[in-house]
Design a protein around this motif. Sequence first.
Motif, mmCIF file in Angstrom:
data_model
loop_
_atom_site.group_PDB
_atom_site.id
_atom_site.type_symbol
_atom_site.label_atom_id
_atom_site.label_comp_id
_atom_site.label_asym_id
_atom_site.label_seq_id
_atom_site.Cartn_x
_atom_site.Cartn_y
_atom_site.Cartn_z
ATOM 1 N N SER A 107 0.840 -1.201 0.000
ATOM 2 C CA SER A 107 0.000 0.000 0.000
ATOM 3 C C SER A 107 0.878 1.255 0.000
ATOM 4 C CB SER A 107 -0.899 0.014 1.238
ATOM 5 O OG SER A 107 -0.130 0.271 2.404
ATOM 6 N N LEU A 108 2.200 1.069 0.014
ATOM 7 C CA LEU A 108 3.220 2.124 0.113
ATOM 8 C C LEU A 108 3.326 2.674 1.538
ATOM 9 C CD1 LEU A 108 2.528 4.209 -3.156
ATOM 10 C CD2 LEU A 108 4.046 2.223 -2.892
ATOM 11 N N CYS A 109 2.511 2.158 2.453
ATOM 12 C CA CYS A 109 2.526 2.626 3.842
ATOM 13 C C CYS A 109 3.406 1.693 4.688
ATOM 14 C CB CYS A 109 1.115 2.641 4.406
ATOM 15 S SG CYS A 109 -0.057 3.635 3.443
ATOM 16 N N LEU A 110 3.711 2.139 5.876
ATOM 17 C CA LEU A 110 4.553 1.391 6.813
ATOM 18 C C LEU A 110 4.119 -0.084 6.909
ATOM 19 C CD1 LEU A 110 6.378 2.627 9.615
ATOM 20 C CD2 LEU A 110 4.628 1.118 10.497
ATOM 21 N N ASP A 111 5.091 -0.988 6.778
ATOM 22 C CA ASP A 111 4.797 -2.424 6.798
ATOM 23 C C ASP A 111 4.633 -2.892 8.246
ATOM 24 O OD1 ASP A 111 4.733 -5.152 6.663
ATOM 25 O OD2 ASP A 111 6.404 -5.315 5.239
ATOM 26 N N PRO A 112 3.428 -3.345 8.630
ATOM 27 C CA PRO A 112 3.217 -3.749 10.027
ATOM 28 C C PRO A 112 4.066 -4.955 10.426
ATOM 29 C CG PRO A 112 1.308 -4.307 8.687
ATOM 30 C CD PRO A 112 2.210 -3.499 7.815
ATOM 31 N N ALA A 113 4.418 -5.799 9.449
ATOM 32 C CA ALA A 113 5.257 -6.964 9.772
ATOM 33 C C ALA A 113 6.637 -6.498 10.243
ATOM 34 C CB ALA A 113 5.382 -7.880 8.551
ATOM 35 N N LEU A 114 7.139 -5.422 9.626
ATOM 36 C CA LEU A 114 8.447 -4.882 10.040
ATOM 37 C C LEU A 114 8.346 -4.241 11.424
ATOM 38 C CD1 LEU A 114 9.545 -3.284 6.656
ATOM 39 C CD2 LEU A 114 10.605 -5.263 7.766
ATOM 40 N N LEU A 115 7.225 -3.611 11.690
ATOM 41 C CA LEU A 115 7.002 -3.006 13.007
ATOM 42 C C LEU A 115 7.011 -4.089 14.085
ATOM 43 C CD1 LEU A 115 6.127 -0.579 14.801
ATOM 44 C CD2 LEU A 115 3.766 -1.079 14.161
ATOM 45 N N GLU A 116 6.271 -5.169 13.821
ATOM 46 C CA GLU A 116 6.196 -6.274 14.787
ATOM 47 C C GLU A 116 7.582 -6.881 15.011
ATOM 48 O OE1 GLU A 116 1.737 -7.415 13.120
ATOM 49 O OE2 GLU A 116 3.433 -8.702 12.647
ATOM 50 N N ALA A 117 8.294 -7.127 13.892
ATOM 51 C CA ALA A 117 9.608 -7.767 14.001
ATOM 52 C C ALA A 117 10.596 -6.879 14.748
ATOM 53 C CB ALA A 117 10.143 -8.103 12.601
ATOM 54 N N PHE A 118 10.534 -5.573 14.478
ATOM 55 C CA PHE A 118 11.435 -4.638 15.156
ATOM 56 C C PHE A 118 11.192 -4.670 16.669
ATOM 57 C CE2 PHE A 118 12.206 -0.571 17.153
ATOM 58 C CZ PHE A 118 13.518 -0.298 16.786
ATOM 59 N N CYS A 119 9.937 -4.569 17.060
ATOM 60 C CA CYS A 119 9.614 -4.537 18.495
ATOM 61 C C CYS A 119 10.029 -5.848 19.171
ATOM 62 C CB CYS A 119 8.116 -4.299 18.691
ATOM 63 S SG CYS A 119 7.562 -2.687 18.125
ATOM 64 N N GLU A 120 9.828 -6.943 18.477
ATOM 65 C CA GLU A 120 10.121 -8.253 19.041
ATOM 66 C C GLU A 120 11.633 -8.484 19.168
ATOM 67 O OE1 GLU A 120 7.552 -10.059 20.162
ATOM 68 O OE2 GLU A 120 9.102 -11.356 21.036
ATOM 69 N N LYS A 121 12.360 -8.181 18.096
ATOM 70 C CA LYS A 121 13.790 -8.537 18.056
ATOM 71 C C LYS A 121 14.710 -7.477 18.641
ATOM 72 C CE LYS A 121 13.377 -11.441 13.955
ATOM 73 N NZ LYS A 121 12.957 -10.973 12.628
ATOM 74 N N GLU A 122 14.354 -6.216 18.439
ATOM 75 C CA GLU A 122 15.290 -5.145 18.786
ATOM 76 C C GLU A 122 14.996 -4.514 20.146
ATOM 77 O OE1 GLU A 122 17.831 -4.098 16.694
ATOM 78 O OE2 GLU A 122 17.297 -5.647 15.248
ATOM 79 N N CYS A 123 13.853 -4.857 20.714
ATOM 80 C CA CYS A 123 13.408 -4.127 21.909
ATOM 81 C C CYS A 123 13.048 -5.055 23.064
ATOM 82 C CB CYS A 123 12.173 -3.286 21.579
ATOM 83 S SG CYS A 123 12.410 -2.169 20.181
ATOM 84 N N VAL A 124 12.981 -4.479 24.247
ATOM 85 C CA VAL A 124 12.431 -5.183 25.413
ATOM 86 C C VAL A 124 11.311 -4.334 26.002
ATOM 87 C CG1 VAL A 124 14.334 -6.639 26.212
ATOM 88 C CG2 VAL A 124 14.334 -4.219 26.794
ATOM 89 N N LEU A 125 10.256 -5.036 26.401
ATOM 90 C CA LEU A 125 9.124 -4.351 26.994
ATOM 91 C C LEU A 125 9.317 -4.297 28.501
ATOM 92 C CD1 LEU A 125 6.426 -3.070 26.223
ATOM 93 C CD2 LEU A 125 5.360 -5.316 26.474
ATOM 94 N N LYS A 126 9.332 -3.081 29.022
ATOM 95 C CA LYS A 126 9.465 -2.920 30.477
ATOM 96 C C LYS A 126 8.163 -2.377 31.050
ATOM 97 C CE LYS A 126 14.430 -2.055 30.407
ATOM 98 N NZ LYS A 126 15.455 -1.047 30.663
ATOM 99 N N GLU A 127 8.152 -2.278 32.354
ATOM 100 C CA GLU A 127 6.980 -1.770 33.074
ATOM 101 C C GLU A 127 6.453 -0.458 32.469
ATOM 102 O OE1 GLU A 127 4.832 -2.638 36.760
ATOM 103 O OE2 GLU A 127 5.774 -3.688 35.134
ATOM 104 N N ASP A 128 7.364 0.456 32.148
ATOM 105 C CA ASP A 128 6.944 1.795 31.728
ATOM 106 C C ASP A 128 7.128 2.048 30.234
ATOM 107 O OD1 ASP A 128 9.676 1.641 31.894
ATOM 108 O OD2 ASP A 128 9.922 3.741 32.450
ATOM 109 N N GLY A 129 7.246 0.990 29.443
ATOM 110 C CA GLY A 129 7.318 1.217 28.002
ATOM 111 C C GLY A 129 8.313 0.325 27.300
ATOM 112 N N LEU A 130 8.534 0.652 26.024
ATOM 113 C CA LEU A 130 9.396 -0.173 25.167
ATOM 114 C C LEU A 130 10.798 0.443 25.108
ATOM 115 C CD1 LEU A 130 9.055 -2.679 23.224
ATOM 116 C CD2 LEU A 130 8.792 -1.010 21.381
ATOM 117 N N TYR A 131 11.818 -0.396 25.233
ATOM 118 C CA TYR A 131 13.208 0.092 25.208
ATOM 119 C C TYR A 131 14.044 -0.725 24.237
ATOM 120 C CZ TYR A 131 12.118 3.001 29.202
ATOM 121 O OH TYR A 131 11.561 3.968 30.005
ATOM 122 N N ARG A 132 15.042 -0.048 23.629
ATOM 123 C CA ARG A 132 15.955 -0.766 22.733
ATOM 124 C C ARG A 132 16.844 -1.679 23.556
ATOM 125 N NH1 ARG A 132 16.710 1.301 17.618
ATOM 126 N NH2 ARG A 132 17.920 -0.589 17.228
#
Length: 388
Positions: A107-132
Amino acid sequence: MSEGFIPLSVPNFSGNEKQYVSEAVVSEWVSTGGSMVSGFEEKLAAYVGMPRAVACNSGTSGLHLALLAAGVKPGDEVLAPTLTFIAAVNPIRYCGAEPVFLGCDDSLCLDPALLEAFCEKECVLKEDGLYRRQSGKRVAAVVAVHVFGNLADMPRIMAAAQKYRLKVIEDATEALGTRYTEGPYQGRFAGTIGDAGAYSFNGNKIITTGAGGMTVSLHPDWAERMKYLSTQAKDDLLQFLHGDVGYNYRMTNLQAALGLAQLEQLEGFIAHKHALYDFYRERLDGKKGIKMLGFRPGTRPNEWFFSLYLEDYPLERDALIDALSKKQIQTRPIWALIHEQKPYRKNEAFGVEKAADYRARIVNIPCSTNLSFEDAGRVAAAIIELAE
Ligand SMILES: *Cc1c(COP(=O)(O)O)cnc(C)c1O
Protein backbone atom coordinates in the motif's frame (compact mmCIF):
# COMPACT_ATOMS: atom_id res chain seq x y z
CA MET A 1 -8.37 18.53 -28.67
CA SER A 2 -6.81 19.08 -25.26
CA GLU A 3 -3.82 21.41 -25.28
CA GLY A 4 -1.73 23.51 -22.90
CA PHE A 5 0.00 22.69 -19.64
CA ILE A 6 -1.50 19.97 -17.45
CA PRO A 7 -0.32 20.36 -13.83
CA LEU A 8 0.06 17.48 -11.37
CA SER A 9 -2.24 18.65 -8.58
CA VAL A 10 -3.60 22.18 -8.21
CA PRO A 11 -6.27 23.91 -6.10
CA ASN A 12 -9.90 23.94 -7.19
CA PHE A 13 -11.81 27.03 -6.06
CA SER A 14 -15.21 26.53 -7.63
CA GLY A 15 -17.32 26.88 -4.49
CA ASN A 16 -17.86 29.60 -1.89
CA GLU A 17 -14.16 30.52 -1.54
CA LYS A 18 -14.43 34.12 -2.82
CA GLN A 19 -17.55 34.79 -0.75
CA TYR A 20 -16.15 33.50 2.54
CA VAL A 21 -12.73 35.11 2.09
CA SER A 22 -14.29 38.47 1.27
CA GLU A 23 -16.54 38.13 4.33
CA ALA A 24 -13.40 37.70 6.41
CA VAL A 25 -11.76 40.72 4.75
CA VAL A 26 -14.84 42.91 5.13
CA SER A 27 -15.14 41.92 8.79
CA GLU A 28 -11.42 42.79 9.21
CA TRP A 29 -10.93 39.50 11.06
CA VAL A 30 -8.05 38.31 8.88
CA SER A 31 -5.53 37.16 11.44
CA THR A 32 -5.50 34.42 14.06
CA GLY A 33 -8.68 35.52 15.83
CA GLY A 34 -12.11 35.24 14.24
CA SER A 35 -15.05 32.90 14.16
CA MET A 36 -14.09 31.10 10.96
CA VAL A 37 -11.18 29.31 12.63
CA SER A 38 -13.42 27.74 15.28
CA GLY A 39 -16.12 27.19 12.63
CA PHE A 40 -13.67 25.29 10.44
CA GLU A 41 -12.45 23.27 13.43
CA GLU A 42 -16.02 22.27 14.28
CA LYS A 43 -16.95 21.37 10.71
CA LEU A 44 -13.82 19.31 10.18
CA ALA A 45 -14.23 17.51 13.51
CA ALA A 46 -17.83 16.67 12.61
CA TYR A 47 -16.78 15.44 9.15
CA VAL A 48 -14.23 12.97 10.53
CA GLY A 49 -16.42 12.09 13.51
CA MET A 50 -14.22 13.49 16.26
CA PRO A 51 -15.21 15.53 19.32
CA ARG A 52 -12.73 18.26 18.54
CA ALA A 53 -10.14 19.41 15.99
CA VAL A 54 -7.31 21.89 16.50
CA ALA A 55 -6.39 24.18 13.61
CA CYS A 56 -2.74 24.98 12.94
CA ASN A 57 -0.63 26.60 10.26
CA SER A 58 0.61 23.47 8.48
CA GLY A 59 0.52 19.69 8.47
CA THR A 60 4.12 19.75 9.65
CA SER A 61 3.29 21.82 12.74
CA GLY A 62 0.29 19.55 13.36
CA LEU A 63 2.59 16.53 13.44
CA HIS A 64 4.97 18.37 15.76
CA LEU A 65 2.09 19.17 18.13
CA ALA A 66 0.93 15.53 18.05
CA LEU A 67 4.42 14.25 18.94
CA LEU A 68 4.68 16.79 21.77
CA ALA A 69 1.27 15.73 23.09
CA ALA A 70 2.49 12.13 22.92
CA GLY A 71 5.31 13.08 25.28
CA VAL A 72 8.12 12.41 22.79
CA LYS A 73 11.25 13.89 24.33
CA PRO A 74 15.00 14.26 23.76
CA GLY A 75 16.74 10.89 23.72
CA ASP A 76 13.64 8.96 22.60
CA GLU A 77 13.33 7.01 19.40
CA VAL A 78 10.29 7.10 17.13
CA LEU A 79 9.52 4.61 14.36
CA ALA A 80 8.74 6.14 10.97
CA PRO A 81 8.51 5.07 7.34
CA THR A 82 11.44 5.76 5.01
CA LEU A 83 9.11 6.09 1.99
CA THR A 84 7.36 9.36 2.78
CA PHE A 85 7.62 13.11 2.54
CA ILE A 86 10.34 14.38 4.89
CA ALA A 87 7.80 16.52 6.82
CA ALA A 88 6.50 13.29 8.38
CA VAL A 89 9.93 12.75 9.95
CA ASN A 90 11.44 16.16 10.72
CA PRO A 91 9.06 16.85 13.66
CA ILE A 92 10.60 13.84 15.46
CA ARG A 93 13.90 15.75 15.40
CA TYR A 94 12.14 18.97 16.48
CA CYS A 95 11.31 17.05 19.69
CA GLY A 96 14.97 16.08 20.14
CA ALA A 97 14.18 12.44 19.35
CA GLU A 98 15.62 10.22 16.62
CA PRO A 99 13.67 8.39 13.91
CA VAL A 100 14.25 4.70 13.23
CA PHE A 101 13.14 3.89 9.69
CA LEU A 102 11.00 1.02 8.47
CA GLY A 103 10.07 -0.07 4.94
CA CYS A 104 6.64 -0.26 3.32
CA ASP A 105 4.07 -2.84 2.27
CA ASP A 106 2.27 -2.85 -1.10
CA SER A 107 0.00 0.00 0.00
CA LEU A 108 3.22 2.12 0.11
CA CYS A 109 2.53 2.63 3.84
CA LEU A 110 4.55 1.39 6.81
CA ASP A 111 4.80 -2.42 6.80
CA PRO A 112 3.22 -3.75 10.03
CA ALA A 113 5.26 -6.96 9.77
CA LEU A 114 8.45 -4.88 10.04
CA LEU A 115 7.00 -3.01 13.01
CA GLU A 116 6.20 -6.27 14.79
CA ALA A 117 9.61 -7.77 14.00
CA PHE A 118 11.44 -4.64 15.16
CA CYS A 119 9.61 -4.54 18.50
CA GLU A 120 10.12 -8.25 19.04
CA LYS A 121 13.79 -8.54 18.06
CA GLU A 122 15.29 -5.14 18.79
CA CYS A 123 13.41 -4.13 21.91
CA VAL A 124 12.43 -5.18 25.41
CA LEU A 125 9.12 -4.35 26.99
CA LYS A 126 9.47 -2.92 30.48
CA GLU A 127 6.98 -1.77 33.07
CA ASP A 128 6.94 1.79 31.73
CA GLY A 129 7.32 1.22 28.00
CA LEU A 130 9.40 -0.17 25.17
CA TYR A 131 13.21 0.09 25.21
CA ARG A 132 15.95 -0.77 22.73
CA ARG A 133 17.85 -3.88 23.76
CA GLN A 134 21.32 -2.50 22.99
CA SER A 135 21.18 1.24 23.63
CA GLY A 136 18.53 1.21 26.34
CA LYS A 137 16.76 4.12 24.61
CA ARG A 138 13.02 4.46 24.96
CA VAL A 139 10.94 3.83 21.82
CA ALA A 140 8.08 6.23 22.34
CA ALA A 141 5.87 6.18 19.28
CA VAL A 142 5.28 5.20 15.68
CA VAL A 143 4.32 7.61 12.90
CA ALA A 144 2.00 5.90 10.41
CA VAL A 145 1.68 7.80 7.12
CA HIS A 146 -1.39 7.20 4.95
CA VAL A 147 0.45 7.55 1.65
CA PHE A 148 -1.37 9.12 -1.32
CA GLY A 149 -4.76 8.75 0.37
CA ASN A 150 -4.36 5.07 1.03
CA LEU A 151 -4.75 3.70 4.55
CA ALA A 152 -1.89 2.10 6.43
CA ASP A 153 -2.77 -1.32 7.88
CA MET A 154 -4.22 0.17 11.06
CA PRO A 155 -5.64 -3.01 12.64
CA ARG A 156 -2.17 -4.58 12.68
CA ILE A 157 -0.35 -1.36 13.56
CA MET A 158 -2.73 -0.67 16.46
CA ALA A 159 -2.44 -4.24 17.72
CA ALA A 160 1.36 -4.01 17.71
CA ALA A 161 1.25 -0.58 19.34
CA GLN A 162 -0.98 -1.87 22.09
CA LYS A 163 1.18 -4.93 22.69
CA TYR A 164 4.39 -2.91 22.79
CA ARG A 165 2.96 0.24 24.40
CA LEU A 166 3.74 2.62 21.56
CA LYS A 167 1.84 5.82 20.91
CA VAL A 168 0.46 6.01 17.36
CA ILE A 169 0.63 9.30 15.44
CA GLU A 170 -1.21 9.20 12.12
CA ASP A 171 0.12 11.39 9.35
CA ALA A 172 -3.18 11.76 7.50
CA THR A 173 -1.97 14.85 5.64
CA GLU A 174 -2.70 13.15 2.30
CA ALA A 175 -5.74 11.19 3.41
CA LEU A 176 -8.52 13.54 4.51
CA GLY A 177 -11.76 11.71 3.70
CA THR A 178 -10.24 8.24 3.51
CA ARG A 179 -12.05 5.77 5.80
CA TYR A 180 -12.52 2.11 6.53
CA THR A 181 -15.68 0.53 5.13
CA GLU A 182 -15.03 -2.90 6.69
CA GLY A 183 -13.21 -4.53 9.56
CA PRO A 184 -12.67 -3.48 13.16
CA TYR A 185 -12.40 0.20 12.22
CA GLN A 186 -15.39 0.30 9.87
CA GLY A 187 -16.58 3.90 9.46
CA ARG A 188 -13.44 5.37 11.04
CA PHE A 189 -11.51 8.01 9.13
CA ALA A 190 -7.76 8.14 8.53
CA GLY A 191 -6.31 10.23 11.35
CA THR A 192 -8.92 9.22 13.94
CA ILE A 193 -7.72 5.71 14.85
CA GLY A 194 -4.38 6.26 16.60
CA ASP A 195 -3.64 8.51 19.58
CA ALA A 196 -3.49 11.63 17.38
CA GLY A 197 -3.73 12.48 13.69
CA ALA A 198 -2.74 15.42 11.49
CA TYR A 199 -4.22 16.76 8.25
CA SER A 200 -2.66 19.22 5.81
CA PHE A 201 -4.28 21.89 3.65
CA ASN A 202 -1.19 22.73 1.62
CA GLY A 203 -1.84 23.81 -1.98
CA ASN A 204 -1.40 20.36 -3.49
CA LYS A 205 -3.57 18.47 -1.00
CA ILE A 206 -7.18 17.37 -1.63
CA ILE A 207 -8.50 20.55 -0.02
CA THR A 208 -6.36 23.63 0.56
CA THR A 209 -6.25 26.75 2.71
CA GLY A 210 -3.09 27.96 0.93
CA ALA A 211 -1.15 26.54 3.85
CA GLY A 212 -2.61 25.07 6.99
CA GLY A 213 -3.33 21.97 9.00
CA MET A 214 -5.53 20.39 11.63
CA THR A 215 -4.90 17.87 14.38
CA VAL A 216 -7.32 15.53 16.10
CA SER A 217 -7.08 13.22 19.08
CA LEU A 218 -9.49 10.97 20.92
CA HIS A 219 -7.80 11.97 24.18
CA PRO A 220 -9.42 15.26 25.28
CA ASP A 221 -6.28 16.26 27.20
CA TRP A 222 -4.12 15.77 24.09
CA ALA A 223 -6.37 18.03 21.99
CA GLU A 224 -6.24 20.61 24.76
CA ARG A 225 -2.45 20.35 24.97
CA MET A 226 -2.07 20.76 21.20
CA LYS A 227 -4.27 23.88 21.22
CA TYR A 228 -2.28 25.28 24.14
CA LEU A 229 1.13 24.66 22.58
CA SER A 230 0.00 26.03 19.19
CA THR A 231 -1.09 29.34 20.77
CA GLN A 232 2.11 30.30 22.64
CA ALA A 233 1.13 28.25 25.74
CA LYS A 234 -0.77 31.19 27.11
CA ASP A 235 -2.35 30.67 30.54
CA ASP A 236 -4.49 33.75 30.83
CA LEU A 237 -6.16 36.24 28.51
CA LEU A 238 -4.87 39.49 29.93
CA GLN A 239 -1.67 39.16 31.92
CA PHE A 240 0.69 37.43 29.47
CA LEU A 241 1.42 34.46 31.67
CA HIS A 242 2.85 31.42 29.91
CA GLY A 243 3.22 27.96 31.40
CA ASP A 244 5.46 26.44 28.77
CA VAL A 245 7.54 27.16 25.67
CA GLY A 246 4.74 27.34 23.12
CA TYR A 247 4.67 27.97 19.40
CA ASN A 248 2.92 30.33 17.02
CA TYR A 249 1.31 27.55 15.01
CA ARG A 250 -2.07 29.25 14.60
CA MET A 251 -4.25 29.25 11.51
CA THR A 252 -5.59 32.60 10.26
CA ASN A 253 -9.23 33.45 9.74
CA LEU A 254 -8.50 34.01 6.03
CA GLN A 255 -7.18 30.47 5.74
CA ALA A 256 -10.16 29.12 7.65
CA ALA A 257 -12.50 30.97 5.25
CA LEU A 258 -10.93 29.06 2.37
CA GLY A 259 -11.09 25.85 4.40
CA LEU A 260 -14.82 26.18 5.09
CA ALA A 261 -15.55 26.59 1.39
CA GLN A 262 -13.23 23.71 0.46
CA LEU A 263 -14.68 21.31 3.01
CA GLU A 264 -18.14 21.82 1.51
CA GLN A 265 -16.77 20.38 -1.73
CA LEU A 266 -14.63 17.57 -0.37
CA GLU A 267 -17.04 14.70 -1.09
CA GLY A 268 -17.48 16.01 -4.64
CA PHE A 269 -13.70 16.20 -5.08
CA ILE A 270 -13.35 12.60 -3.92
CA ALA A 271 -16.05 11.45 -6.34
CA HIS A 272 -14.22 13.15 -9.23
CA LYS A 273 -10.88 11.64 -8.16
CA HIS A 274 -12.53 8.23 -8.16
CA ALA A 275 -13.89 8.71 -11.67
CA LEU A 276 -10.48 9.95 -12.90
CA TYR A 277 -8.71 7.00 -11.30
CA ASP A 278 -11.06 4.55 -13.08
CA PHE A 279 -10.62 6.43 -16.36
CA TYR A 280 -6.82 6.15 -16.16
CA ARG A 281 -6.91 2.54 -14.98
CA GLU A 282 -8.93 1.47 -17.99
CA ARG A 283 -6.41 3.07 -20.32
CA LEU A 284 -3.12 2.31 -18.54
CA ASP A 285 -3.31 -0.63 -16.13
CA GLY A 286 -1.77 -3.72 -17.70
CA LYS A 287 -0.71 -1.81 -20.85
CA LYS A 288 2.92 -1.43 -22.05
CA GLY A 289 4.36 -2.90 -18.86
CA ILE A 290 2.49 -0.45 -16.60
CA LYS A 291 0.71 -1.37 -13.40
CA MET A 292 -1.55 1.22 -11.86
CA LEU A 293 -1.33 0.84 -8.11
CA GLY A 294 -4.60 0.35 -6.25
CA PHE A 295 -5.90 1.31 -2.83
CA ARG A 296 -6.48 -0.94 0.18
CA PRO A 297 -9.59 -3.15 -0.09
CA GLY A 298 -12.17 -2.52 2.62
CA THR A 299 -11.61 1.24 2.53
CA ARG A 300 -13.10 4.28 0.82
CA PRO A 301 -9.87 6.05 -0.18
CA ASN A 302 -9.79 9.74 -1.14
CA GLU A 303 -7.55 8.63 -4.08
CA TRP A 304 -5.43 11.73 -3.66
CA PHE A 305 -2.50 10.67 -5.88
CA PHE A 306 -2.40 8.10 -8.69
CA SER A 307 0.71 5.93 -8.99
CA LEU A 308 1.98 4.23 -12.12
CA TYR A 309 4.37 1.39 -11.35
CA LEU A 310 6.77 0.91 -14.27
CA GLU A 311 7.09 -2.86 -14.22
CA ASP A 312 8.25 -3.41 -17.78
CA TYR A 313 7.74 -0.04 -19.47
CA PRO A 314 10.35 0.75 -22.16
CA LEU A 315 11.37 4.07 -20.56
CA GLU A 316 12.84 4.50 -17.09
CA ARG A 317 11.15 6.70 -14.51
CA ASP A 318 13.05 9.94 -15.17
CA ALA A 319 13.02 9.49 -18.96
CA LEU A 320 9.23 9.19 -18.85
CA ILE A 321 8.89 12.24 -16.59
CA ASP A 322 11.13 14.21 -18.93
CA ALA A 323 9.33 13.13 -22.11
CA LEU A 324 5.93 14.01 -20.59
CA SER A 325 7.25 17.36 -19.44
CA LYS A 326 8.15 18.14 -23.07
CA LYS A 327 4.50 17.47 -23.88
CA GLN A 328 3.43 19.97 -21.18
CA ILE A 329 2.33 17.22 -18.79
CA GLN A 330 3.60 17.50 -15.22
CA THR A 331 4.40 14.26 -13.38
CA ARG A 332 6.77 13.37 -10.53
CA PRO A 333 8.66 10.51 -8.95
CA ILE A 334 7.75 9.27 -5.48
CA TRP A 335 10.00 10.65 -2.69
CA ALA A 336 13.67 9.75 -2.27
CA LEU A 337 13.98 7.46 0.77
CA ILE A 338 14.44 9.47 3.95
CA HIS A 339 17.11 7.23 5.49
CA GLU A 340 19.35 8.00 2.50
CA GLN A 341 19.03 11.78 2.87
CA LYS A 342 21.75 13.89 4.41
CA PRO A 343 20.12 14.66 7.80
CA TYR A 344 19.22 11.00 8.42
CA ARG A 345 22.05 8.89 6.97
CA LYS A 346 23.27 7.91 10.43
CA ASN A 347 19.84 6.65 11.52
CA GLU A 348 18.99 2.97 11.39
CA ALA A 349 16.67 1.55 8.73
CA PHE A 350 15.03 -1.88 8.59
CA GLY A 351 13.48 -3.75 5.65
CA VAL A 352 13.72 -1.02 3.03
CA GLU A 353 14.10 -3.18 -0.13
CA LYS A 354 10.48 -2.84 -1.25
CA ALA A 355 10.53 0.92 -0.61
CA ALA A 356 13.65 1.20 -2.79
CA ASP A 357 11.92 -0.66 -5.62
CA TYR A 358 8.85 1.59 -5.43
CA ARG A 359 11.12 4.63 -5.28
CA ALA A 360 12.78 3.55 -8.55
CA ARG A 361 9.59 2.71 -10.43
CA ILE A 362 6.71 4.97 -9.42
CA VAL A 363 5.52 7.98 -11.39
CA ASN A 364 2.59 10.09 -10.17
CA ILE A 365 0.37 11.46 -12.93
CA PRO A 366 -1.96 14.50 -13.04
CA CYS A 367 -4.85 14.11 -10.57
CA SER A 368 -6.26 17.58 -9.81
CA THR A 369 -9.87 17.67 -8.67
CA ASN A 370 -10.60 19.98 -11.62
CA LEU A 371 -8.77 17.86 -14.22
CA SER A 372 -11.05 17.23 -17.20
CA PHE A 373 -11.45 13.78 -18.76
CA GLU A 374 -10.25 15.34 -22.00
CA ASP A 375 -6.94 16.30 -20.37
CA ALA A 376 -6.68 12.95 -18.56
CA GLY A 377 -7.19 11.32 -21.97
CA ARG A 378 -4.26 13.32 -23.34
CA VAL A 379 -2.08 12.18 -20.43
CA ALA A 380 -2.99 8.51 -20.91
CA ALA A 381 -2.51 8.69 -24.69
CA ALA A 382 0.93 10.32 -24.28
CA ILE A 383 2.08 7.58 -21.89
CA ILE A 384 0.95 4.84 -24.32
CA GLU A 385 2.43 6.65 -27.34
CA LEU A 386 5.85 7.09 -25.68
CA ALA A 387 6.06 3.31 -25.29
CA GLU A 388 5.60 2.70 -29.03
C1 LIG B 1 2.08 17.47 2.81
C2 LIG B 1 2.64 16.48 3.77
C3 LIG B 1 3.08 16.85 5.04
C4 LIG B 1 3.21 18.27 5.51
O1 LIG B 1 2.14 19.08 5.33
P1 LIG B 1 2.40 20.69 5.19
O2 LIG B 1 1.04 21.24 5.36
O3 LIG B 1 2.97 20.90 3.83
O4 LIG B 1 3.32 21.08 6.28
C5 LIG B 1 3.51 15.87 5.89
N1 LIG B 1 3.53 14.58 5.53
C6 LIG B 1 3.14 14.17 4.31
C7 LIG B 1 3.18 12.72 3.98
C8 LIG B 1 2.70 15.11 3.37
O5 LIG B 1 2.36 14.72 2.15
